[in-house]
Design an enzyme around this catalytic site. Structure first.
Site, PDB file in Angstrom:
ATOM      1  CE  LYS A 198      -4.393   1.244   2.049  1.00  0.00           C
ATOM      2  NZ  LYS A 198      -5.533   0.861   2.864  1.00  0.00           N
ATOM      3  CD  GLU A 224     -19.865  -2.957   7.633  1.00  0.00           C
ATOM      4  OE1 GLU A 224     -19.926  -4.052   7.029  1.00  0.00           O
ATOM      5  OE2 GLU A 224     -18.995  -2.102   7.360  1.00  0.00           O
ATOM      6  NE  ARG A 267     -22.748  -4.513   2.572  1.00  0.00           N
ATOM      7  CZ  ARG A 267     -21.538  -4.705   2.058  1.00  0.00           C
ATOM      8  NH1 ARG A 267     -20.577  -5.201   2.804  1.00  0.00           N
ATOM      9  NH2 ARG A 267     -21.315  -4.405   0.807  1.00  0.00           N
TER      10      ARG A 267
END
Ligand SMILES: Cc1ncc(C[n+]2csc(CCOP(=O)(O)OP(=O)(O)O)c2C)c(N)n1
Length: 614
Positions: A272, A358, A386
Site C-alpha cells: 500500500k 457490520e 448492511r
C-alpha cells in the site's frame, strides 16, 4: 513528463505497447496519480499500490468486453486514467466532476458501481453466469483487497462460485492492510501463505513454471504451488502468491490464467502506498487525503480547527469507559474514521475491531449485551445499512441495551451517493424498542451519547460528518429527558402567518438563521423516537404552518413522524416537510450538496415563502 501516459487514452492503445514499455508507463502513471490526488484529495495509498496490477489487467484482458469488477473501488484511479478519464482526474470527487468510485453511467469500463466493500465476487459471478447463459465468451475478473476479503459477503460469493464451475477469476490484492492494520484469522492465514518457501518459490517461478502450472491446472490437478489452500477447498484453482509490482510476473501469469477454465484465484502481493515513501511508511495516514504538497507530505496530521463530531464521540467514549467497566467499543474496521484510536490505546481489552463485518458487529454486540456488557457500536450510517436484519432480529426484538453511535449521518461530501447517511432516521424509527436521537450541536451529542448509555433498551445517536457550530462541550454529563424537545425561539407575534419550524439534528443551525428573517418559532426536537407529541401538539395549536427540517430522506423520516403524531392526535395543521429528496445526491462539496436539496438557510426560506404564497 508523461510522454507515454498521454498517448494512452484507452486500453486498446495500452495493448498496442510493447511489454518492455510498460515499466515506464507504470512509473508515469504512479507519478500522475500522486500529483493529481495531492491536488484534489482522495484515496492515495491503495491507488499507488495497484498501478502495475491495473496496467497488467487492461493489457491482458480485452476490456470492456472482458469485465473488471473492482471491490470498494477506491483503488480505481489508475483504471480511470487508462480508460478515458485522465483529464477528468482534475475534477475528481468534485461537484459535477468524476466520481472517486466506479460508476456504470460514467464509463463502459466501470462494469459495476461499488464503494461499499466485498461485493465484487458476487457481482462478477453474476456477470460470468449471465455470459454463460447468453453464450457469450468473456473473461470476468473480481479484484478484491485482503481487508474486503474478510467480509461475510465475499465468502458467500466464494462458496457459490466455487461450486458453480463458472469461468471467473478472483484476484486477491493482498497488501496486508485494511484502512488500519487488518484483523482476524484470515489475515493470519494469508500471512502464512505468503511466508517462507511458498512465496519464494512463486517468485522464482516466472513464466516457465507458470506455464507448467497452467497446463497442470487445465488437467484439474489441484494444489501445485500451495497444496490444499483454503481457496482450493472452496473449489477455486489457487495460484500465487506473486509480486503485484512485477509486471514480468503479473502479465504472463494473467495470460496463463486466461486460458484456464473454471473458478481461478490469483493471490497477488502488493504494498500500500508503493513508490511514495511517505505513504509506504504510513499507509493509514495516506489512505484518504485532503490536498497536500507531495514534497512535504501531510503536515500536522488531519486535525485543526473546531472539534469534529467524531472527536466529540471519541472523547465521550474514553470518559464513559473510565466511569463504567462494562463499556466495550466495537468497530467494523473503521478505527480512525470513527474516532476510536485513543480508546483502542487506553482500553485494548475492551476494544474490538471485528473487520469489515457490520452484520457480525451488531450480533456480536448483542451477545455481549446478553451477558451484561454495555456495547457501543461506532458505525457510519451508510454501513449500518448492511446490518439491518441483525438490528431487528438480534437487537431490537430482544430489546437489548446497546448504543449505536452513528457517524456520517446526512450528506457526506466527496464520497457521494454510496456514502451518504440519508436513510437512518427512516429505517431506525420504524423499529419497536428503538430510541433515536439527533444532536443539534457537539455538546448535545455528548449528552445524548450519555443518555443513550444510561438506557436499558437499544438507542441510537446519529450525528453528521465534520465539525458542528463549535459550541463548548461540557465535561459534565447529564442525561436528557427521553422524548423531549425544546423551543429555541418563539416567533410569529403579530405576523400574518404563524410558522413553527421543527428542526432535527444539525439542521437547527440553518433553521435558526432562516427563522430570524420570517420571525418563526423554532423547536429543537432532539428525539426522532420517541417524538415529543406534546410539543408537536402545542406548536400545532399555536401556528398556521408547521415546517419539519431534517438531513434524511423525507420519506419515512422525522417529518413523517410529525405527520403521524398529528394524525394520531387528530390535529389538523398544514405541514411542509423539508429533507432529502427521492433521488441520489452526487459527490461534491457538502455545502453545495445541501444547497442542491434546499437545506441551507436560503433554501429553507425559499420553500417556506413559496408555501405561504400558496
Ligand atoms: C461495507 C463497508 N464497510 C466499510 C468500508 C470502509 N472501507 C473502505 S476501504 C476499507 C479497507 C479495505 O481494505 P482492502 O480491501 O484491503 O483494500 P486496501 O484499502 O488495503 O487497498 C474500508 C474498511 C466500506 N467501504 N464498506
Amino acid at each position: 513528463m508523461y510522454d507515454l501516459l498521454t498517448s494512452i487514452n484507452y486500453p486498446h492503445a495500452l495493448r498496442s505497447l510493447e511489454r518492455k514499455q510498460l515499466p515506464q508507463l507504470a512509473q508515469e502513471l504512479r507519478q500522475f496519480l500522486l500529483e493529481s490526488v495531492s491536488q484534489t484529495g482522495g484515496h492515495l495509498s491503495s491507488n499507488l499500490g495497484t498501478v502495475e496490477l491495473t496496467i497488467a489487467l487492461h493489457y491482458v484482458f480485452d476490456t470492456p468486453h472482458d469485465r473488471l469488477v473492482w471491490d470498494v473501488g477506491h483503488q480505481t484511479y489508475g483504471h480511470k486514467v487508462l480508460t478515458g478519464r485522465r483529464e477528468g482526474m482534475q475534477q475528481l470527487r468534485i461537484w459535477e466532476g468524476i466520481s472517486g468510485f466506479p460508476r456504470r453511467e460514467e464509463s463502459a469500463y466501470d462494469t459495476f458501481g461499488t464503494a461499499h466493500s466485498s461485493t465484487s465476487i458476487s457481482a462478477a459471478l453474476g456477470m460470468a453466469m449471465a455470459s454463460r447463459l447468453a453464450g457469450i465468451k468473456r473473461h470476468v475478473v473480481a479484484i478484491i483487497g485482503d481487508g474486503a476479503m474478510s467480509a461475510g459477503m465475499a465468502f458467500e460469493a466464494l462458496n457459490n462460485a466455487g461450486a458453480s464451475g463458472v469461468d471467473l477469476l478472483v484476484v486477491l490484492n493482498d497488501n496486508d492492510m485494511s484502512i488500519s492494520p487488518p484483523v482476524g484469522a484470515l489475515n493470519k492465514y494469508l500471512a502464512k501463505l505468503m511466508s517462507g518457501r511458498f512465496y519464494a518459490a512463486a517468485r522464482r517461478a516466472g513464466e516457465k513454471v507458470l506455464g507448467d502450472l497452467a497446463r497442470r491446472a487445465e488437467e484439474h490437478v489441484k494444489g501445485m504451488v500451495t497444496p490444499g489452500t483454503m481457496f482450493e477447498e472452496f473449489g477455486f484453482n489457487y495460484i500465487g502468491p506473486i509480486d503485484g509490482h512485477d509486471l514480468d510476473a503479473l502479465i504472463p501469469t494473467l495470460k496463463n490464467i486466461s486460458a484456464l477454465q473454471g473458478p481461478q484465484f490469483l493471490h497477488v502481493v502488493t504494498k500500500k502506498g508503493q513508490g511514495y515513501k511517505l505513504a509506504e511508511a504510513d499507509p493509514v495516514l495516506y489512505h484518504g487525503v485532503s490536498k497536500f504538497k507531495p514534497d512535504d507530505g501531510i503536515v500536522g496530521g488531519k486535525s485543526g480547527g473546531k472539534p469534529t463530531y467524531t472527536q466529540v464521540f471519541g472523547d465521550w467514549l474514553c470518559d464513559m469507559a473510565a466511569q463504567d467497566k462494562r463499556l466495550i467499543a466495537i468497530t467494523p474496521a473503521m478505527r480512525e474514521g470513527s474516532g476510536l484510536v485513543r480508546f483502542s490505546e487506553l482500553y485494548p481489552d475492551r476494544y474490538f475491531d471485528v473487520g469489515i463485518a457490520e452484520q457480525h458487529a451488531l450480533t456480536f454486540a448483542a451477545g455481549m449485551a446478553c451477558e451484561g456488557m454495555k456495547p457501543v457500536i461506532a458505525i457510519y450510517s451508510t454501513f449500518l445499512q448492511r446490518a439491518y436484519d441483525q438490528l431487528i432480529h438480534d437487537v431490537t426484538i430482544q430489546n437489548l441495551p446497546l448504543v449505536l453511535a452513528i457517524d456520517r449521518a446526512g450528506l457526506v461530501g466527496a464520497d457521494g451517493a454510496t456514502h451518504h447517511g440519508s436513510f437512518d432516521l427512516s429505517y431506525l424509527r420504524c423499529l419497536p424498542n428503538m430510541t433515536v436521537m439527533a444532536p443539534s450541536d457537539e455538546n448535545e451529542c455528548r449528552q445524548m451519547l450519555y443518555t443513550a448509555f444510561q438506557m436499558k433498551t437499544p438507542a441510537a445517536v446519529r450525528y453528521p460528518r465534520g465539525a458542528g457550530s463549535g459550541v463548548p462541550v461540557q465535561k459534565e454529563m447529564r442525561a436528557l429527558p427521553i422524548g423531549k424537545g425544546e423551543v429555541r425561539r418563539s416567533g410569529g407575534n403579530g405576523a400574518s402567518h404563524k410558522v413553527a419550524i421543527l428542526a432535527f439534528g444539525g439542521m437547527l443551525k440553518p433553521v435558526l438563521e432562516a427563522a430570524e428573517e420570517i420571525d418563526a418559532t423554532v423547536a429543537n426536537m432532539r428525539f426522532v423516537k420517541p417524538l415529543d407529541d406534546a410539543l408537536v401538539a402545542d406548536l400545532a395549536r399555536r401556528h398556521d404552518l408547521l415546517v419539519t427540517v431534517e438531513e434524511n430522506v423525507v420519506m419515512g423520516g422525522a417529518g413523517s413522524a410529525v405527520l403521524e403524531s398529528l394524525q394520531q392526535q387528530e390535529l389538523k395543521v398544514p405541514v411542509l416537510q423539508l429533507g432529502l429528496p427521492d433521488r441520489y445526491i452526487d459527490h461534491g462539496d457538502p455545502a453545495l450538496q445541501l444547497a442542491s436539496c434546499g437545506l441551507d438557510k436560503d433554501g429553507i426560506l425559499a420553500s417556506i415563502r413559496a408555501r405561504l404564497r400558496g
